[in-house]
Motif scaffolding. Sequence first.
Motif, short mmCIF file in Angstrom:
data_model
loop_
_atom_site.label_atom_id
_atom_site.label_comp_id
_atom_site.label_asym_id
_atom_site.label_seq_id
_atom_site.Cartn_x
_atom_site.Cartn_y
_atom_site.Cartn_z
N HIS A 1 1.09 -1.26 0.07
CA HIS A 1 -0.32 0.12 -0.30
C HIS A 1 1.09 1.36 0.29
O HIS A 1 0.71 2.70 -0.68
N ILE A 2 2.12 1.30 0.86
CA ILE A 2 2.54 2.16 0.69
C ILE A 2 3.56 2.54 -0.46
O ILE A 2 3.78 3.37 -0.72
N GLY A 3 3.67 1.74 -1.37
CA GLY A 3 5.22 0.79 -2.51
C GLY A 3 3.68 2.38 -3.52
O GLY A 3 4.31 2.59 -4.57
N SER A 4 2.49 1.48 -3.09
CA SER A 4 1.19 1.95 -3.99
C SER A 4 2.02 3.86 -3.96
O SER A 4 1.02 4.81 -5.21
N GLN A 5 1.50 3.67 -2.95
CA GLN A 5 1.13 5.66 -2.78
C GLN A 5 1.53 6.19 -1.65
O GLN A 5 1.71 6.31 -0.53
N PRO A 6 3.29 6.49 -2.36
CA PRO A 6 4.25 6.25 -1.38
C PRO A 6 3.78 8.67 -0.98
O PRO A 6 4.95 8.17 0.24
#
Lengths: 150, 188
Positions: free
Chosen positions: B61-66
């Motif tokens: 999730h973090i990688g997709s929405q940094p």
Amino acid sequence: MSDSHYERDGSGGLPAWDDDGFDHYDLEQWIKAAGSYVRAGDQLRPQVIDEVKQRAARRSAWKPVVQFTSWGLSAALVWSLLVYAIVLLVPRGLTASDIFSRAEKRAVAAGVSLDWALSEVFSEARFPGKSHGGANQWKTANHRQGLTDE
Amino acid sequence: MNLQKTFPSRVRFCAANLAERGEDAISGLIDLTSQRLVRFACAITRNQHDAEDAVQTVLIHIGSQPDLLDQSENPWSYLLKMTRNESLIIMRRRKRWFSIDSLCDLLTIRRVDEVQREEVYREIWLALRRLPVIQSEVVVLKIWEEMTFADIAEVLEVTPSTAASRYRYALGKLSVMLRETVGDLDHV
């Protein structure tokens, strides 16, 4: 309980268990040491990287489609607003039914034939500033007396 | 400069890097945080597979929405909070039965010089699993993450006094459990 209660300076190494003095500080040191006992699985890192890259690829593949769609929707919205504004703001000319109903009223009021009244209404609609009164009156009078070429 | 002060700032740096460079920088964040996040999630789910699922979901999730992480006030607390929420969701969804008296699911590090201590570590992990989740998570954050009660309260969304109280109860229970189980061992 304040944090300072637990902020005693450790001796550096792990404390030994002491049945008599089993205090919380020793316990905390043991628990702290046990924290590094468990590790993350080997597959976690590649799986996360792979999934993030796949999502990024999917996103970039859909990007032109999304952009095109959003541009299209925006253009359609602007076009609709423009058309609506034109319809709303630009004065509308007379429709056939308007002219016909006016001609009917004029024919009844002035006692002339419908085709003559239509001609007058058309003239008024085409040249709204011009006065058609005198000519019309003359024409109307002649028409009544049957002096016109018609 | 001790680790307690530097770790959240390292996470912040990673978050900024991720926001700047995009998904290519996710590996740095994984290397930095995955071990700690799995450990924390393990304390909640009491199962390593579920913990890794939770951490994987969070990191993806973090990688997709940094920007999510970069814009948060405290990225490390934010990550912990996300991991906790995800772990709780997985726990609620979990249908399968598992024993908290077993550590079969755990992936462990066995250092040569710590072989003697391994049994103590296993007892500690078992004791942590036997604690209620609301207490074990405070222990993890306090001892392993070296957070203050104010920081713990922020992650768990409770008051600092509640966090301190839970910690006190947890330590009381742990001391009883570990005195019984580890007390027979020779001094390590």
